[in-house]
Structures are given as C-alpha cells and as structure tokens.
Design an enzyme around this catalytic site. Sequence first.
Site, mmCIF file in Angstrom:
data_model
loop_
_atom_site.group_PDB
_atom_site.id
_atom_site.type_symbol
_atom_site.label_atom_id
_atom_site.label_comp_id
_atom_site.label_asym_id
_atom_site.label_seq_id
_atom_site.Cartn_x
_atom_site.Cartn_y
_atom_site.Cartn_z
ATOM 1 C CB SER A 55 -1.675 -0.833 -5.728
ATOM 2 O OG SER A 55 -0.850 -0.385 -4.672
ATOM 3 C CG ASP A 71 4.279 -6.788 -4.401
ATOM 4 O OD1 ASP A 71 4.108 -6.162 -3.335
ATOM 5 O OD2 ASP A 71 3.606 -6.547 -5.417
ATOM 6 C CG HIS A 75 1.113 -4.255 -3.276
ATOM 7 N ND1 HIS A 75 2.092 -4.171 -4.237
ATOM 8 C CD2 HIS A 75 0.361 -3.121 -3.392
ATOM 9 C CE1 HIS A 75 1.939 -3.040 -4.916
ATOM 10 N NE2 HIS A 75 0.905 -2.390 -4.423
#
Length: 353
Positions: free
Chosen positions: A43, A332, A335
Amino acid sequence: MPPSVIKVNCFWIYTSICLCCSQARVNIPRNGSVPALMAFGDSFMDSGNNNALITVNKANFPPYGRDFMGGKPTGRFSNGKTIPDMIAERLGVKDYLPAYLDPSIQDNELPTGTSFASGGSGYDPLTSKIANVIPLSDQLDMFKEYIGKLKRIVGEEEANNIIEKSLYLVSWSSNDWAITYDAVPIRRLHYDVPAYSNLLVNMATNFTQEIYKLGARRIAFFGTPSIGCFPFARTIGGGILRMCGDKFNEEAEFFNSMLKNQIQVLGNSLSLSRITYIDYYKLVQQIIENPQQYGFDVVDRGCCGTGVAEVAILCNKFSPTCPDDSKFLFWDSGHLTEKGYSIVVDHALPDLV
C-alpha cells in the site's frame, strides 16, 4: 552534516540530507536521466490497483484522497500523493504515477511508468492470499505484460532503453510481519524471526534477479518502517499508554539488517545493476522522535476517525477527520499523510539518483 553532491548528467546538485531539516526538498532537473518509474509492492506504492479486487484492502472512497487532485479518492492509501507519485514528480518524470490496472490509463502514459503494487501484499505469497490482493508473482507478470505493451507503443529499441534506464521502487515486508507473522501468526508456527527474515530475503533476491533478467538496472528497496510505532501497532501491542510495540520494531530491524546485507551482495553479483537500500525505518522513526522539527503535533494516531485503529474500509465517509492533517504524521492507523510521505521522499531521494 555536510551537503551531499549528486551528479545527474551535466547537472551538479547540492542538497543537505540532514534529517532534522523538514524543508530540504530536492528537485531534480528534467534531463531524461530517469525516463520512467516503476513501483512494486504494497500500500505504500499502490496507486489504485486494488480498486477492482474483492478485498477489504481498498482506499477508493472518501475521506481517502481528499487532498489529491480535485479531492478524488483513487485507491491511494493517504489523503493525497504517496511515495511513487512524489518521486516521479521530484525526478521530473510525471505529476503522479498511475496504477497499471486503472481502466482509464492511456497508452501515452505507459512510457513514463506505472505502479504494479497492491495494498496488503508481501514478499510472502501467503500474505497476499490472506488479504486477497495481488501477490509478488502476479505483479511480476503484470510487468512482463507491460513490457510487451511498451514495445508496441514505442518500438523494441526505445522500450529496451526505457526499461534499462528506469528507476524501480520496491516496498514489501510490512504486511508479512504485521499480518502473516503476528496478526494471523501462521508463519510463526514454523519460523522464528531469523528464519522468516531469511525466507523473505530469499524472495526479495529472486524478485531482483527476475526483473534484472527483464532489463531492470536501477532498483531501490524500501526496508520495513518502524511499524511498532504505527498507530495500529501501538493499539495492539503498546499497552494502555499505547507506546511503540517493541516486538514489531525488533522484527523489522532484524529483517532490515538482513535485507540490507543481501542488497550489497546482489549489487556485486549483478554487475550492471545499481541496487539501493532506503532506510524507511530510520526515516519514519526520526520523525516520530522529533515531531516538532518537522511541523507535526501528532505522531501516535492517525487523522482519520479516532486514529488508533481505522484503516482501509474502517476509514470511510462516516469517519470524522482531523481539521488539519498537516499536523499529523499518519493519515490512518497504517499509512502516512501526504506531508509525512513528502518528508520521507525528500530525504530518500539523494540515494535514488
């Protein structure tokens, strides 16, 4: 610390790499030395390849992307641009790096590169299976398909030139440790930390050899960041005070040391290569330990929701967000914010060019 000197064709660039300087942005002249950028991994590198998958590892809905162009959620796991976008921008390649599986991507965008990454994936194929995302092997197949498309678009000679001179970003391992080894401890039953680290390093080695055979020469590996100090790990393993989870960080540091050593070996054995290790762990940890120097007020929780657990589908349009995400290192619980990624990229870039 004295300034570093970077030579890019005929340009000499002087830039401080002092980690206490948050504004040391490096912009490389547009001179064609890096014609394209390719990103593989998880990610931290995914530009939206997970959007079409049946998986909880998605970010193609608000409030993700609220600071991206037009406030559009694209599948990037942040409020704005992420690592490959910023590196592409700093190098003068393009404004952002599109996802290879984006249905709107045009042929004229491919010669300057794309992202094959998939949020939730890892070096370990079991990690991607647990998360139901695109594994390393499939990302490699996507790259092979990309090469075929590139040859049809620009011709074989130019395609080979682009492949050889491109910069390749690789970021796996965080999910291997956080998910497959700790959260769903399947691998822990059969491997101790040194053995699992060795397994992952072997997979990284095989991947490097494969893309080298396909023409890749400039490859940058991002190590595992200090995931024990990420908000989700503080919540899980940091006790009532949500301190950094030492176990997570110890695993990351052990693996990173092995990966760094192996990269040196690969650099010597693959004679035409330039393989770089980016100390993602150190970059993030120095920000966490000195937040005010980088303009952050909050480094122990994310901007989205309560900030202690929300990530992917748990960070959604019903989640309240902080009023000023530039004061938060994390978007979040897993991240960084666009500002956080920007600082990481600024300090990593001198090692990439």
